[in-house]
Write a protein that holds these residues in place. Structure first.
Motif, short mmCIF file in Angstrom:
data_model
loop_
_atom_site.label_atom_id
_atom_site.label_comp_id
_atom_site.label_asym_id
_atom_site.label_seq_id
_atom_site.Cartn_x
_atom_site.Cartn_y
_atom_site.Cartn_z
N GLU A 127 0.83 -1.21 0.00
CA GLU A 127 0.00 0.00 0.00
C GLU A 127 0.87 1.26 0.00
OE1 GLU A 127 -3.59 2.08 2.60
OE2 GLU A 127 -2.74 0.18 3.27
N ALA A 128 1.91 1.26 0.82
CA ALA A 128 2.82 2.41 0.86
C ALA A 128 3.49 2.61 -0.50
CB ALA A 128 3.87 2.21 1.96
N LEU A 129 3.87 1.51 -1.12
CA LEU A 129 4.50 1.57 -2.43
C LEU A 129 3.56 2.19 -3.47
CD1 LEU A 129 7.04 0.60 -4.08
CD2 LEU A 129 5.70 -1.44 -4.57
N GLN A 130 2.32 1.73 -3.49
CA GLN A 130 1.34 2.26 -4.44
C GLN A 130 1.05 3.74 -4.18
OE1 GLN A 130 0.48 0.65 -7.17
NE2 GLN A 130 1.77 -1.01 -6.41
N MET A 131 0.93 4.09 -2.90
CA MET A 131 0.64 5.48 -2.55
C MET A 131 1.82 6.39 -2.95
SD MET A 131 -2.37 5.45 -1.31
CE MET A 131 -2.67 6.86 -0.30
N TYR A 132 3.04 5.90 -2.75
CA TYR A 132 4.22 6.69 -3.11
C TYR A 132 4.31 6.85 -4.64
CZ TYR A 132 9.01 8.39 -3.20
OH TYR A 132 10.13 9.15 -3.42
N LYS A 133 4.02 5.78 -5.35
CA LYS A 133 4.04 5.88 -6.83
C LYS A 133 2.98 6.85 -7.31
CE LYS A 133 5.94 1.38 -8.12
NZ LYS A 133 5.67 0.10 -8.81
N ALA A 134 1.83 6.84 -6.68
CA ALA A 134 0.76 7.78 -7.05
C ALA A 134 1.22 9.22 -6.77
CB ALA A 134 -0.52 7.47 -6.28
N LEU A 135 1.90 9.41 -5.64
CA LEU A 135 2.43 10.74 -5.31
C LEU A 135 3.41 11.21 -6.39
CD1 LEU A 135 2.91 13.13 -3.32
CD2 LEU A 135 4.66 11.70 -2.25
N LEU A 136 4.30 10.33 -6.81
CA LEU A 136 5.26 10.71 -7.86
C LEU A 136 4.54 11.06 -9.16
CD1 LEU A 136 8.06 8.03 -7.27
CD2 LEU A 136 8.15 10.48 -6.72
N GLU A 143 1.54 12.22 -9.48
CA GLU A 143 0.83 13.50 -9.32
C GLU A 143 1.76 14.71 -9.32
OE1 GLU A 143 -1.54 13.33 -5.75
OE2 GLU A 143 -2.48 11.45 -6.36
N LYS A 144 2.92 14.58 -8.71
CA LYS A 144 3.76 15.76 -8.48
C LYS A 144 4.95 15.90 -9.44
CE LYS A 144 1.62 16.93 -4.61
NZ LYS A 144 1.03 18.19 -4.31
N ILE A 145 5.47 14.81 -9.95
CA ILE A 145 6.68 14.87 -10.79
C ILE A 145 6.30 14.56 -12.24
CG2 ILE A 145 9.04 14.00 -11.10
CD1 ILE A 145 8.48 15.33 -8.32
N HIS A 146 6.42 15.59 -13.09
CA HIS A 146 5.96 15.45 -14.49
C HIS A 146 7.09 15.54 -15.51
CE1 HIS A 146 1.88 15.73 -12.97
NE2 HIS A 146 2.21 16.83 -12.32
N HIS A 147 8.27 15.95 -15.09
CA HIS A 147 9.36 16.16 -16.04
C HIS A 147 10.51 15.21 -15.74
CE1 HIS A 147 7.29 19.70 -17.43
NE2 HIS A 147 7.19 20.12 -16.18
N PRO A 148 11.03 14.52 -16.76
CA PRO A 148 12.11 13.55 -16.54
C PRO A 148 13.44 14.20 -16.15
CG PRO A 148 11.48 13.62 -18.88
CD PRO A 148 10.54 14.50 -18.13
N GLN A 149 13.56 15.51 -16.26
CA GLN A 149 14.80 16.18 -15.87
C GLN A 149 14.80 16.61 -14.39
OE1 GLN A 149 12.99 17.29 -18.59
NE2 GLN A 149 14.23 16.18 -20.09
N THR A 150 13.72 16.31 -13.67
CA THR A 150 13.63 16.70 -12.27
C THR A 150 14.69 15.96 -11.47
OG1 THR A 150 11.24 16.93 -12.53
CG2 THR A 150 12.07 16.85 -10.28
N THR A 151 15.39 16.69 -10.58
CA THR A 151 16.41 16.05 -9.73
C THR A 151 15.75 15.54 -8.45
OG1 THR A 151 16.96 18.06 -8.52
CG2 THR A 151 18.18 17.66 -10.58
N TRP A 152 16.47 14.68 -7.78
CA TRP A 152 15.96 14.12 -6.51
C TRP A 152 15.74 15.24 -5.48
CZ3 TRP A 152 13.11 10.91 -4.20
CH2 TRP A 152 13.27 10.56 -2.87
N SER A 153 16.65 16.19 -5.43
CA SER A 153 16.50 17.31 -4.49
C SER A 153 15.25 18.11 -4.79
CB SER A 153 17.72 18.23 -4.55
OG SER A 153 18.88 17.52 -4.24
N GLU A 154 15.02 18.41 -6.05
CA GLU A 154 13.82 19.16 -6.43
C GLU A 154 12.56 18.36 -6.10
OE1 GLU A 154 15.72 21.44 -10.35
OE2 GLU A 154 14.64 19.56 -10.60
N ALA A 155 12.62 17.09 -6.38
CA ALA A 155 11.45 16.23 -6.12
C ALA A 155 11.14 16.18 -4.63
CB ALA A 155 11.70 14.82 -6.66
N LYS A 156 12.18 16.06 -3.82
CA LYS A 156 11.96 16.00 -2.36
C LYS A 156 11.29 17.26 -1.85
CE LYS A 156 15.91 14.90 -0.50
NZ LYS A 156 17.01 14.45 0.34
#
Length: 178
Positions: A96-105, A107-120
């Motif tokens: 469930e946590a895995l699915q919820m985290y994937k859904a969060l990604l 919803e919030k991360i749309h560009h493949p150039q996003t860095t981990w710092s920006e995503a956090k």
């Protein structure tokens, strides 16, 4: 037998006391046995009584051992099932946590150039990010997989566009408007 009807006889009974109790019984005087024969029969009766008591005691011990063994088996079965249920519950929470985290990604991360710092920065305030079910390394790994998926989607979209432009009518706007 004469002794079987006397209820006060047990393995510790003495012939002299039992004899006094039997003297009032008419069967005691009816027999043609001598006093020694009666005493021998009494001792034999006590041996038989002791044997029966020992058999009862052994049977009871076997029954108690059997009950303890069954209780032990039931406890073991119960422990195994409890561990299995706990493991299943943990696996379900992890999934469930895995699915919820994937859904969060998604919803919030749309560009493949996003860095981990920006995503956090974008996702760290969301409760789906704060879950203890996923380690920091696992969150970052899932983030990188998400970026690969975004890049793959971007490339597929571009290929689709090229295919549409190359193999359709002269007016690309009309035939590739999907």
């Amino acid at each position: 037998m004469l002794f079987e009807n006397v209820q006060a006889i047990d393995g510790s009974s003495k012939w002299s006391k039992v004899k006094k109790g039997l003297e009032s019984d008419p069967r005691y005087h009816k027999d043609i046995l001598t006093s020694k024969d009666r005493q021998r029969l009494f001792k034999d009766f006590l041996k038989q009584l002791a044997k029966e008591e020992e058999e009862k005691r052994q049977r009871k011990l076997r029954e108690e051992a059997s009950i303890r063994e069954r209780e032990k088996e039931v406890r073991k079965f119960k422990e195994i099932n409890e561990r299995r249920m706990l493991r299943d519950r943990e696996r379900l929470q992890q999934d469930e946590a895995l699915q919820m985290y994937k859904a969060l990604l998604t919803e919030k991360i749309h560009h493949p150039q996003t860095t981990w710092s920006e995503a956090k920065e974008k996702i760290s305030k969301d409760k789906r990010y704060k879950t203890n079910s996923l380690s920091r390394e696992e969150k970052e790994r899932l983030f990188l997989e998400h970026l690969k998926d975004l890049e793959g989607n971007k490339q597929r979209g571009f290929r689709q566009l090229l295919t549409c432009l190359l193999y359709t009518s002269p007016s690309p706007r009309d035939s590739c408007a999907s």
